[in-house]
Design an enzyme around this catalytic site. Structure first.
Site, PDB file in Angstrom:
ATOM      1  N   ASP A  43       0.858  -1.201   0.000  1.00  0.00           N
ATOM      2  CA  ASP A  43       0.000   0.000   0.000  1.00  0.00           C
ATOM      3  C   ASP A  43       0.887   1.241   0.000  1.00  0.00           C
ATOM      4  OD1 ASP A  43      -3.228   0.423   0.908  1.00  0.00           O
ATOM      5  OD2 ASP A  43      -1.926   2.170   1.166  1.00  0.00           O
ATOM      6  N   ASP A  69       3.723   2.413  -4.345  1.00  0.00           N
ATOM      7  CA  ASP A  69       2.874   3.345  -5.086  1.00  0.00           C
ATOM      8  C   ASP A  69       2.725   2.742  -6.484  1.00  0.00           C
ATOM      9  OD1 ASP A  69       1.731   5.315  -6.580  1.00  0.00           O
ATOM     10  OD2 ASP A  69       3.129   6.901  -5.988  1.00  0.00           O
ATOM     11  N   VAL A  70       1.522   2.325  -6.831  1.00  0.00           N
ATOM     12  CA  VAL A  70       1.340   1.625  -8.110  1.00  0.00           C
ATOM     13  C   VAL A  70       1.548   2.538  -9.319  1.00  0.00           C
ATOM     14  CG1 VAL A  70      -0.178  -0.147  -7.122  1.00  0.00           C
ATOM     15  CG2 VAL A  70      -1.180   1.915  -8.177  1.00  0.00           C
ATOM     16  N   TYR A 161     -12.356   7.633 -15.353  1.00  0.00           N
ATOM     17  CA  TYR A 161     -12.450   6.423 -14.522  1.00  0.00           C
ATOM     18  C   TYR A 161     -13.098   5.289 -15.318  1.00  0.00           C
ATOM     19  CZ  TYR A 161     -13.717   3.524 -10.423  1.00  0.00           C
ATOM     20  OH  TYR A 161     -13.872   2.509  -9.504  1.00  0.00           O
ATOM     21  N   LYS A 165     -11.318   1.843 -16.315  1.00  0.00           N
ATOM     22  CA  LYS A 165     -11.808   0.559 -15.786  1.00  0.00           C
ATOM     23  C   LYS A 165     -12.307  -0.346 -16.919  1.00  0.00           C
ATOM     24  CE  LYS A 165     -11.210   0.956 -11.252  1.00  0.00           C
ATOM     25  NZ  LYS A 165     -10.242   0.093 -10.551  1.00  0.00           N
ATOM     26  N   THR A 196     -16.640   1.054   1.672  1.00  0.00           N
ATOM     27  CA  THR A 196     -15.265   1.150   2.164  1.00  0.00           C
ATOM     28  C   THR A 196     -15.109   2.519   2.833  1.00  0.00           C
ATOM     29  OG1 THR A 196     -14.493   2.105   0.082  1.00  0.00           O
ATOM     30  CG2 THR A 196     -14.447  -0.291   0.248  1.00  0.00           C
TER      31      THR A 196
HETATM   32  N1  LIG Z   1     -15.506   1.142  -3.026  1.00  0.00           N
HETATM   33  C1  LIG Z   1     -16.275   1.035  -4.106  1.00  0.00           C
HETATM   34  O1  LIG Z   1     -17.490   1.324  -4.087  1.00  0.00           O
HETATM   35  C2  LIG Z   1     -15.689   0.525  -5.403  1.00  0.00           C
HETATM   36  C3  LIG Z   1     -16.573   0.205  -6.456  1.00  0.00           C
HETATM   37  C4  LIG Z   1     -16.049  -0.262  -7.650  1.00  0.00           C
HETATM   38  C5  LIG Z   1     -14.673  -0.419  -7.791  1.00  0.00           C
HETATM   39  N2  LIG Z   1     -13.850  -0.098  -6.764  1.00  0.00           N
HETATM   40  C6  LIG Z   1     -12.415  -0.254  -6.978  1.00  0.00           C
HETATM   41  O2  LIG Z   1     -11.880  -1.070  -5.958  1.00  0.00           O
HETATM   42  C7  LIG Z   1     -10.541  -0.664  -5.669  1.00  0.00           C
HETATM   43  C8  LIG Z   1     -10.399  -0.396  -4.178  1.00  0.00           C
HETATM   44  O3  LIG Z   1     -11.296   0.604  -3.795  1.00  0.00           O
HETATM   45  P1  LIG Z   1     -11.570   0.899  -2.235  1.00  0.00           P
HETATM   46  O4  LIG Z   1     -12.753   1.817  -2.197  1.00  0.00           O
HETATM   47  O5  LIG Z   1     -11.595  -0.371  -1.497  1.00  0.00           O
HETATM   48  O6  LIG Z   1     -10.219   1.580  -1.817  1.00  0.00           O
HETATM   49  P2  LIG Z   1      -9.739   3.042  -1.419  1.00  0.00           P
HETATM   50  O7  LIG Z   1      -9.800   3.942  -2.582  1.00  0.00           O
HETATM   51  O8  LIG Z   1     -10.459   3.406  -0.191  1.00  0.00           O
HETATM   52  O9  LIG Z   1      -8.188   2.824  -1.104  1.00  0.00           O
HETATM   53  C9  LIG Z   1      -7.697   1.704  -0.454  1.00  0.00           C
HETATM   54  C10 LIG Z   1      -6.211   1.826  -0.264  1.00  0.00           C
HETATM   55  O10 LIG Z   1      -5.560   2.203  -1.488  1.00  0.00           O
HETATM   56  C11 LIG Z   1      -4.336   2.816  -1.129  1.00  0.00           C
HETATM   57  N3  LIG Z   1      -3.776   3.529  -2.275  1.00  0.00           N
HETATM   58  C12 LIG Z   1      -4.195   4.710  -2.797  1.00  0.00           C
HETATM   59  N4  LIG Z   1      -3.404   5.064  -3.830  1.00  0.00           N
HETATM   60  C13 LIG Z   1      -2.479   4.077  -3.963  1.00  0.00           C
HETATM   61  C14 LIG Z   1      -1.369   3.892  -4.837  1.00  0.00           C
HETATM   62  N5  LIG Z   1      -1.063   4.804  -5.764  1.00  0.00           N
HETATM   63  N6  LIG Z   1      -0.614   2.786  -4.699  1.00  0.00           N
HETATM   64  C15 LIG Z   1      -0.909   1.869  -3.748  1.00  0.00           C
HETATM   65  N7  LIG Z   1      -1.929   2.001  -2.877  1.00  0.00           N
HETATM   66  C16 LIG Z   1      -2.707   3.094  -2.986  1.00  0.00           C
HETATM   67  C17 LIG Z   1      -4.745   3.727   0.014  1.00  0.00           C
HETATM   68  O11 LIG Z   1      -3.617   4.095   0.798  1.00  0.00           O
HETATM   69  C18 LIG Z   1      -5.757   2.859   0.765  1.00  0.00           C
HETATM   70  O12 LIG Z   1      -5.147   2.168   1.849  1.00  0.00           O
HETATM   71  C19 LIG Z   1     -10.259   0.532  -6.564  1.00  0.00           C
HETATM   72  O13 LIG Z   1      -9.613   0.111  -7.737  1.00  0.00           O
HETATM   73  C20 LIG Z   1     -11.657   1.051  -6.899  1.00  0.00           C
HETATM   74  O14 LIG Z   1     -11.689   1.739  -8.126  1.00  0.00           O
HETATM   75  C21 LIG Z   1     -14.324   0.369  -5.570  1.00  0.00           C
END
Ligand SMILES: NC(=O)c1ccc[n+]([C@@H]2O[C@H](COP(=O)([O-])OP(=O)(O)OC[C@H]3O[C@@H](n4cnc5c(N)ncnc54)[C@H](O)[C@@H]3O)[C@@H](O)[C@H]2O)c1
Length: 266
Positions: A43, A69-70, A161, A165, A196
């Site tokens: 992370d 950092d991805v 986005y 995606k 989340t």
């Molecule tokens: N939560 C939703 O409703 C939802 C819906 C559809 C898709 N997604 C996708 O699921 C994935 C996770 O979403 P979420 O809401 O669980 O997470 P989030 O956005 O709350 O982030 C989770 C973690 O990602 C880390 N992070 C942020 N930038 C980063 C980077 N550059 N490199 C490494 N880590 C990094 C943060 O530090 C955090 O701990 C994402 O790809 C998001 O697009 C989420």
């Protein structure tokens, strides 16, 4: 009554999970570990990564954490090295990290566009590229990419986005074709709205929208992160041994179809 069939354990298998410090990534890391696998918690935020690793450790699971950092091409080799040093092999990669930005095309700076494509799409290429040789060395493995329902159906004001995606879904299918001969399966999960910490913050900042799913989602509720994690881990496990190139919507029916209120009264 049917008795539950125990799931095959993942003992001896190692997964790298990006964005595993919170939300869906954290739930995937915990689920993988609860089935006996070891985890590299990767992370951007060191405290968040450490906290997931601590949570896994408290219930007797095996993990190590590292900052990644991805969006940084130099970062992923460090996570690969951490996995090999701690566990000797890599069997699965969960590409979870992503971010969204509500802007129409003409509202965006070029830098916004490139950032969205980078963190959501290029990151999948970037992280997979460094892990594939290790999966091959392990005799095969699995990659699970976390896309979104926004990759299947466009969402208003989510242009970059949605484009990124959607790109993840075709990249998933391409990689599935390219690496099947190496025993590497590649699949995608498209979560619907999932409660989340980020989504909770967003709803707090935009009051009056806590029931935004009522008209969209047949199940009329948010997913819990664990409800996304279980199918994601399933796809990476031997139970999914003939599944590759698949796109699994885990969305309470959100992408199943359109709802016409008028038909309810016809
Ligand atoms: N939560 C939703 O409703 C939802 C819906 C559809 C898709 N997604 C996708 O699921 C994935 C996770 O979403 P979420 O809401 O669980 O997470 P989030 O956005 O709350 O982030 C989770 C973690 O990602 C880390 N992070 C942020 N930038 C980063 C980077 N550059 N490199 C490494 N880590 C990094 C943060 O530090 C955090 O701990 C994402 O790809 C998001 O697009 C989420």
């Amino acid at each position: 009554m049917l008795s539950p069939v125990p799931l095959p354990p993942l003992s001896g298998r190692t997964a790298i999970v990006t964005a595993a410090g919170a939300g869906i990534g954290r739930a995937i890391a915990v689920e993988w570990s609860s089935r006996g696998g070891s985890v590299v918690v990767a992370d951007l935020n060191a405290d968040a990564a450490r906290s997931t690793a601590d949570e896994i450790g408290r219930v007797g699971g095996e993990s190590t954490w590292t900052t990644v950092d991805v969006t940084d091409s130099e970062a992923m080799p460090g996570a690969v090295a951490a996995a090999l040093e701690s566990f000797g092999r890599i069997d699965a990669l969960f590409n979870v990290a992503g971010a969204s930005l509500p802007k129409r095309v003409d509202e965006m700076a070029d830098s916004d566009w490139y950032r969205m494509i980078d963190i959501n799409l290029t990151s999948v290429y970037r992280c997979s590229k460094h892990v594939i040789p290790e999966l091959r060395r392990a005799g095969g493995g699995s990659i699970v990419n976390i896309s979104s329902t926004a990759g299947i159906l466009a969402e208003n004001r989510c242009s970059a986005y949605s484009a990124a995606k959607g790109g993840v879904l075709l990249l998933t299918k391409n990689m599935a074709m390219d690496y099947a001969a190496d025993g590497i399966r590649v699949n995608a999960v498209c979560p619907g709205s999932t409660m989340t910490p980020r989504i909770r913050d967003y709803l707090d900042r935009v009051p009056g929208h806590d029931s935004l799913l009522d008209d969209l989602c047949p199940m009329k509720r948010y997913a819990e992160p664990e409800e996304i994690a279980r199918p994601a881990v399933f796809l990476a496990s031997d139970e999914a041994s003939y599944i590759t190139g698949a796109v699994l919507a885990v969305d309470g029916g959100l992408t199943a179809g359109k709802h016409f209120a008028i038909f309810e009264d016809a």
